[in-house]
Design an enzyme around this catalytic site. Sequence first.
Site, PDB file in Angstrom:
ATOM      1  N   TYR A  58       0.821  -1.217   0.000  1.00 63.40           N
ATOM      2  CA  TYR A  58       0.000   0.000   0.000  1.00 63.40           C
ATOM      3  C   TYR A  58       0.854   1.266   0.000  1.00 63.40           C
ATOM      4  O   TYR A  58       0.461   2.280  -0.584  1.00 63.40           O
ATOM      5  CB  TYR A  58      -1.041  -0.039   1.143  1.00 63.40           C
ATOM      6  CG  TYR A  58      -2.166  -0.960   0.739  1.00 63.40           C
ATOM      7  CD1 TYR A  58      -3.119  -0.537  -0.184  1.00 63.40           C
ATOM      8  CD2 TYR A  58      -2.218  -2.279   1.173  1.00 63.40           C
ATOM      9  CE1 TYR A  58      -4.100  -1.400  -0.633  1.00 63.40           C
ATOM     10  CE2 TYR A  58      -3.200  -3.150   0.728  1.00 63.40           C
ATOM     11  CZ  TYR A  58      -4.139  -2.693  -0.174  1.00 63.40           C
ATOM     12  OH  TYR A  58      -5.103  -3.546  -0.639  1.00 63.40           O
ATOM     13  N   ARG A  61       1.638   1.891  -3.528  1.00 57.84           N
ATOM     14  CA  ARG A  61       0.480   2.437  -4.244  1.00 57.84           C
ATOM     15  C   ARG A  61       0.198   3.881  -3.828  1.00 57.84           C
ATOM     16  O   ARG A  61      -0.228   4.699  -4.644  1.00 57.84           O
ATOM     17  CB  ARG A  61      -0.738   1.545  -4.025  1.00 57.84           C
ATOM     18  CG  ARG A  61      -0.548   0.186  -4.723  1.00 57.84           C
ATOM     19  CD  ARG A  61      -1.755  -0.683  -4.660  1.00 57.84           C
ATOM     20  NE  ARG A  61      -2.938  -0.041  -5.225  1.00 57.84           N
ATOM     21  CZ  ARG A  61      -4.187  -0.456  -5.002  1.00 57.84           C
ATOM     22  NH1 ARG A  61      -4.411  -1.494  -4.228  1.00 57.84           N
ATOM     23  NH2 ARG A  61      -5.196   0.162  -5.558  1.00 57.84           N
ATOM     24  N   GLN A  93     -14.796   2.055  -7.580  1.00 60.17           N
ATOM     25  CA  GLN A  93     -14.072   0.968  -6.926  1.00 60.17           C
ATOM     26  C   GLN A  93     -12.639   1.406  -6.628  1.00 60.17           C
ATOM     27  O   GLN A  93     -11.880   0.672  -6.007  1.00 60.17           O
ATOM     28  CB  GLN A  93     -14.048  -0.260  -7.839  1.00 60.17           C
ATOM     29  CG  GLN A  93     -15.426  -0.826  -8.120  1.00 60.17           C
ATOM     30  CD  GLN A  93     -15.405  -1.777  -9.313  1.00 60.17           C
ATOM     31  OE1 GLN A  93     -15.231  -2.981  -9.168  1.00 60.17           O
ATOM     32  NE2 GLN A  93     -15.567  -1.230 -10.500  1.00 60.17           N
ATOM     33  N   ASN A  94     -12.284   2.593  -7.113  1.00 64.30           N
ATOM     34  CA  ASN A  94     -10.900   3.046  -6.972  1.00 64.30           C
ATOM     35  C   ASN A  94     -10.638   3.615  -5.586  1.00 64.30           C
ATOM     36  O   ASN A  94     -11.527   4.185  -4.956  1.00 64.30           O
ATOM     37  CB  ASN A  94     -10.579   4.103  -8.036  1.00 64.30           C
ATOM     38  CG  ASN A  94     -10.725   3.547  -9.432  1.00 64.30           C
ATOM     39  OD1 ASN A  94     -10.806   2.334  -9.600  1.00 64.30           O
ATOM     40  ND2 ASN A  94     -10.771   4.407 -10.426  1.00 64.30           N
ATOM     41  N   HIS A 111     -14.676   0.674  -2.239  1.00 61.32           N
ATOM     42  CA  HIS A 111     -13.590  -0.166  -1.739  1.00 61.32           C
ATOM     43  C   HIS A 111     -12.652   0.586  -0.796  1.00 61.32           C
ATOM     44  O   HIS A 111     -11.538   0.144  -0.553  1.00 61.32           O
ATOM     45  CB  HIS A 111     -12.796  -0.767  -2.915  1.00 61.32           C
ATOM     46  CG  HIS A 111     -13.593  -1.779  -3.701  1.00 61.32           C
ATOM     47  ND1 HIS A 111     -13.186  -2.281  -4.930  1.00 61.32           N
ATOM     48  CD2 HIS A 111     -14.768  -2.393  -3.420  1.00 61.32           C
ATOM     49  CE1 HIS A 111     -14.096  -3.154  -5.365  1.00 61.32           C
ATOM     50  NE2 HIS A 111     -15.062  -3.230  -4.479  1.00 61.32           N
ATOM     51  N   CYS A 122      -8.906  -0.568  18.130  1.00 64.62           N
ATOM     52  CA  CYS A 122      -9.893   0.367  18.691  1.00 64.62           C
ATOM     53  C   CYS A 122     -10.623   1.108  17.559  1.00 64.62           C
ATOM     54  O   CYS A 122     -10.311   0.925  16.392  1.00 64.62           O
ATOM     55  CB  CYS A 122      -9.200   1.315  19.677  1.00 64.62           C
ATOM     56  SG  CYS A 122      -8.330   2.691  18.909  1.00 64.62           S
ATOM     57  N   CYS A 140      -1.442   3.225  15.908  1.00 57.04           N
ATOM     58  CA  CYS A 140      -2.616   3.994  16.335  1.00 57.04           C
ATOM     59  C   CYS A 140      -2.203   4.995  17.417  1.00 57.04           C
ATOM     60  O   CYS A 140      -1.616   4.605  18.430  1.00 57.04           O
ATOM     61  CB  CYS A 140      -3.680   3.042  16.883  1.00 57.04           C
ATOM     62  SG  CYS A 140      -5.114   3.907  17.557  1.00 57.04           S
ATOM     63  N   CYS A 143      -4.250   3.945  20.817  1.00 58.03           N
ATOM     64  CA  CYS A 143      -3.993   2.746  21.633  1.00 58.03           C
ATOM     65  C   CYS A 143      -2.645   2.075  21.346  1.00 58.03           C
ATOM     66  O   CYS A 143      -2.280   1.119  22.033  1.00 58.03           O
ATOM     67  CB  CYS A 143      -5.143   1.735  21.462  1.00 58.03           C
ATOM     68  SG  CYS A 143      -5.070   0.833  19.903  1.00 58.03           S
ATOM     69  N   THR A 181     -14.004  -0.523 -15.851  1.00 60.68           N
ATOM     70  CA  THR A 181     -13.943  -1.651 -14.918  1.00 60.68           C
ATOM     71  C   THR A 181     -14.132  -2.961 -15.676  1.00 60.68           C
ATOM     72  O   THR A 181     -14.916  -3.019 -16.620  1.00 60.68           O
ATOM     73  CB  THR A 181     -14.977  -1.541 -13.776  1.00 60.68           C
ATOM     74  OG1 THR A 181     -14.926  -2.742 -12.980  1.00 60.68           O
ATOM     75  CG2 THR A 181     -16.397  -1.333 -14.271  1.00 60.68           C
TER      76      THR A 181
END
Length: 241
Positions: A58, A61, A93-94, A111, A122, A140, A143, A181
């Site tokens: 990710y 991306r 969907q992007n 998505h 949490c 996070c 927490c 798509t």
Amino acid sequence: MSSDRAKTAAVLTGAGISAESGLGTFRGAGGLWENEPVQEVATPWGFAKDPMKVWRFYEMRRQAAAKAAPNAGHLALARMEEALGDRFALATQNVDGLHHAAGSRRVLELHGSLWRFRCTRCPHRQQNRIVPLPELPPRCPACGEMLRPDIVWFGEVLPSDVFGAAVEAAERCALFLVVGTSAVVQPAASLARLAAENGALVWEVNPDPTPLTGLCDRSWQAPAGAVMDEVVEEALKAVGR
Ligand code: OAD
């Protein structure tokens, strides 16, 4: 909001609309899923097994999306929203945020988004546009547990409010436009069939045929950036400005 069904339009976009912004699509030769096994980087099981691998995917991306600019296809849909106001719905969907960058204000992100994280423990959620991330995996602030991308992975359920709004738009529209798509991932792909079953015209923009092509009343077999100005003009004529 107008209750005149004859005057509303709904749009579903996929990775193809961002292809001309330089972002790779998922399927087909050279697609993201050719190099990255879906099971490992886009499922809750993959994340449980190797969160760093998923975060690196990710992060890559996010870096690509941060450099990308919206193209003529995104801009045409932003103008369509401006022209139709409440008589328009855009579901995508992007996860790249390029519809927002083009000026679209209300986007149903089916998505999720690369630019939102949520805590694995949490209720904390955050917007995050920092690229590159200083620390992987991000933690996070509430927490201390690991954050995850706020993306709907395979095997997960779409956010019900967002998908519910897309279903409603598909059911009541007079024109449903599908752009870029492969229409193989459910339930997003089912929206076009739902629209058709409820009497809408279905139009498609895609250089290649898809499982929806046979159902379509009109189809532009071309890259979105090249034809979306014309398609939006035609759509505005069909539903009335
Ligand atoms: P795909 O990669 O499956 O399909 C992209 C589609 O875009 C193909 O049908 C191409 O023919 C078309 N295309 C390519 N260039 C185009 C252009 N310039 N203009 C218009 N169309 C073009 O991507 P999606 O259908 O978006 O989910 O994939 C759906 C979901 O599957 C994604 O949201 C993602 C993926 O796995 C998750 O990650 C949860």
